[in-house]
Write an enzyme that holds these catalytic residues in place. Structure first.
Site, short mmCIF file in Angstrom:
data_model
loop_
_atom_site.label_atom_id
_atom_site.label_comp_id
_atom_site.label_asym_id
_atom_site.label_seq_id
_atom_site.Cartn_x
_atom_site.Cartn_y
_atom_site.Cartn_z
N ARG A 119 31.76 16.72 -65.44
CA ARG A 119 31.56 17.84 -66.36
C ARG A 119 30.63 18.83 -65.68
NH1 ARG A 119 26.82 17.49 -65.76
NH2 ARG A 119 26.54 18.99 -67.44
N GLY A 120 30.35 19.93 -66.40
CA GLY A 120 29.59 21.01 -65.76
C GLY A 120 30.60 21.98 -65.15
N ALA A 121 30.38 23.27 -65.39
CA ALA A 121 31.41 24.26 -65.08
C ALA A 121 31.89 24.23 -63.61
CB ALA A 121 30.91 25.64 -65.47
N ARG B 244 39.96 21.33 -70.70
CA ARG B 244 38.78 21.85 -71.40
C ARG B 244 38.85 23.39 -71.40
NH1 ARG B 244 33.06 19.36 -70.18
NH2 ARG B 244 32.72 20.20 -72.27
N GLN C 207 23.30 15.50 -72.46
CA GLN C 207 23.36 15.71 -70.99
C GLN C 207 21.95 15.91 -70.42
OE1 GLN C 207 25.35 17.23 -73.22
NE2 GLN C 207 27.31 17.78 -72.36
N ASP D 195 28.68 28.42 -68.56
CA ASP D 195 30.08 28.01 -68.42
C ASP D 195 31.00 29.21 -68.28
OD1 ASP D 195 28.62 25.77 -70.01
OD2 ASP D 195 30.34 24.88 -69.00
N ASN E 275 27.12 29.14 -72.87
CA ASN E 275 26.60 27.90 -72.27
C ASN E 275 26.55 26.84 -73.37
OD1 ASN E 275 25.45 26.52 -69.95
ND2 ASN E 275 23.51 26.53 -71.04
N LYS E 276 26.07 25.68 -73.02
CA LYS E 276 26.01 24.55 -73.96
C LYS E 276 25.38 24.95 -75.29
CE LYS E 276 27.39 21.30 -73.46
NZ LYS E 276 28.75 20.95 -73.93
O1 MRU Z 1 29.97 20.04 -71.71
P1 MRU Z 1 29.40 20.09 -70.32
O2 MRU Z 1 28.47 18.97 -70.00
O3 MRU Z 1 30.49 20.29 -69.29
O4 MRU Z 1 28.55 21.42 -70.35
C1 MRU Z 1 27.79 21.79 -69.23
C2 MRU Z 1 26.96 22.98 -69.47
O5 MRU Z 1 26.96 23.57 -70.53
C3 MRU Z 1 26.16 23.47 -68.31
O6 MRU Z 1 24.96 24.04 -68.76
C4 MRU Z 1 26.99 24.54 -67.63
O7 MRU Z 1 28.22 24.01 -67.23
C5 MRU Z 1 26.32 25.13 -66.49
S1 MRU Z 1 26.64 24.14 -65.10
C6 MRU Z 1 25.93 24.46 -63.72
#
Ligand code: MRU
Length: 363
Positions: A52-54, A89, A200, A241, A251-252
């Site tokens: 996960r993570g963009a 996603r 996370q 993201d 973002n999250k």
């Molecule tokens: O749902 P996730 O864990 O994929 O979400 C991740 C985030 O929101 C991060 O802050 C975002 O991807 C930035 S990553 C460098």
């Protein structure tokens, strides 16, 4: 990034040509890896948040296309593969960015050449991400250096979710400047938002920072505003993201509330992101698709019990419903600046266009 003395990326190719990732669903309690053998494996890993993570979602999708080409390099199969990966996603634009790049490259070559081309391109995407995150670190380091000098004491930085190396290929976005500051012996301490519902922050950011020896404290998501009122937060850095051409930062979920509290308390609020996280086709953040995930992630929580077993327990009364929207949008006006691989700019259309003059934004 080093874990117990060994250097890891979050995704890599083994000597025998296997795509391997760290299984993030088992951290922080167990460090394990998973091999992705097929397109279905790659799609499943993204969907179930093994990765996960963009930026890492984009990198995994790129390798997913290479795995699809290995099975069948025909146009129709690759079109279907891109559709499958795209459906995993919806929010991180890096997924669309990587798939578009892979499809463009693959369309230019004959089917028999496509496996090699796809593997090379996926590796190039990963290498570019590492370099971009390193540069984000270099630029963010100067910001931290300046603030630390003014403060004349340990700088308290708050971050939300996980935007470290686990969310990317290496280094991370929001955390790259923190690692570089720590390595440069600038005293930093990180407030780690636990980041409900999937935690996370508590699970992954705390794991990363601990492995690197960076002083940090995990806090409940709701504490940040209070700490800001008491002058205990000097700087907020989050990832993104999807940042629109108008510099709204998706973002999250929970990021927006931190930005509001930061603005009210005069705390600088920065988003750190590589070019692959910018959606030039959108001006306003209201148009970003927000992922809705299972209510189970809100009604239940998973952790290690005192007996050492990983257990999932229910938190809310039977019969109560829950809503699980995974992201929110922080309007550009609440963002002090964007830290990118090309430098730091104002959170505005003009700021982004100054750094990326060759990339045309939507009107
Ligand atoms: O749902 P996730 O864990 O994929 O979400 C991740 C985030 O929101 C991060 O802050 C975002 O991807 C930035 S990553 C460098």
């Amino acid at each position: 990034m080093r874990i117990s003395g060994t250097h890891y990326r979050a995704i890599w190719i083994t000597e025998s040509g296997t795509v391997r990732v760290i299984d993030q669903s088992r951290l922080p309690f167990e460090f394990a890896t998973i091999d992705l053998e097929t397109l279905a494996d790659a799609a499943h890993a993204i969907k179930t948040m093994v990765v996960r993570g963009a930026p890492l979602i984009g990198a995994t999708a790129a390798y997913g296309m290479a795995l699809a080409a290995r099975a069948n390099p025909s146009d129709s199969h690759l079109t279907e593969a891109a559709r499958t990966l795209h459906a995993t996603r919806p929010t991180a634009i890096n997924l669309v960015w990587a798939l578009t790049r892979m499809r463009t490259m693959l369309a230019e070559v004959q089917p028999k050449e496509r496996v090699d081309v796809a593997l090379r391109e996926a590796a190039a995407i990963c290498d570019a991400d590492v370099e971009q995150c390193r540069l984000i670190g270099v630029h963010g380091l100067e910001l931290i250096r300046g603030l630390a000098k003014t403060a004349g004491r340990t700088l308290n930085i708050l971050t939300h979710c996980n935007a470290g190396w686990l969310a990317c290929v290496d280094w991370g976005t929001a955390l790259a400047p923190v690692y570089m500051a720590h390595d440069a012996r600038i005293p930093v301490h990180v407030w780690v938002d636990e980041t409900r519902p999937r935690n996370q922050g508590a699970a992954l950011t705390a794991f990363e920072l601990g492995a690197h020896g960076v002083p940090h404290t995990v806090i409940a998501d709701n504490l940040g505003g209070h700490l800001m009122q008491r002058g205990q937060v000097d700087l907020v850095i989050v990832g993104s993201d999807r940042t629109t051409a108008g510099a709204d930062v998706c973002n999250k979920v929970g990021t927006y509330l931190k930005a509001l509290a930061a603005r009210d308390n005069g705390v600088p609020f920065y988003a750190a992101l590589p070019v692959s996280s910018i959606d030039w086709s959108l001006q306003a953040g209201s148009a970003v698709p927000i992922e809705e995930r299972s209510p189970d992630e809100v009604t239940h929580i998973t952790g290690r019990s005192s007996s050492g077993r990983i257990e999932t327990v229910r938190l809310v009364p039977e019969g109560s419903t829950a809503l699980n929207l995974a992201f929110d949008v922080t309007p550009a006006r609440l963002v002090t600046g964007l830290i990118t691989e090309r430098g730091i700019c104002s959170a505005s259309r003009a700021g982004l266009q100054r750094l990326y003059p060759e990339l045309r934004a939507a009107e």
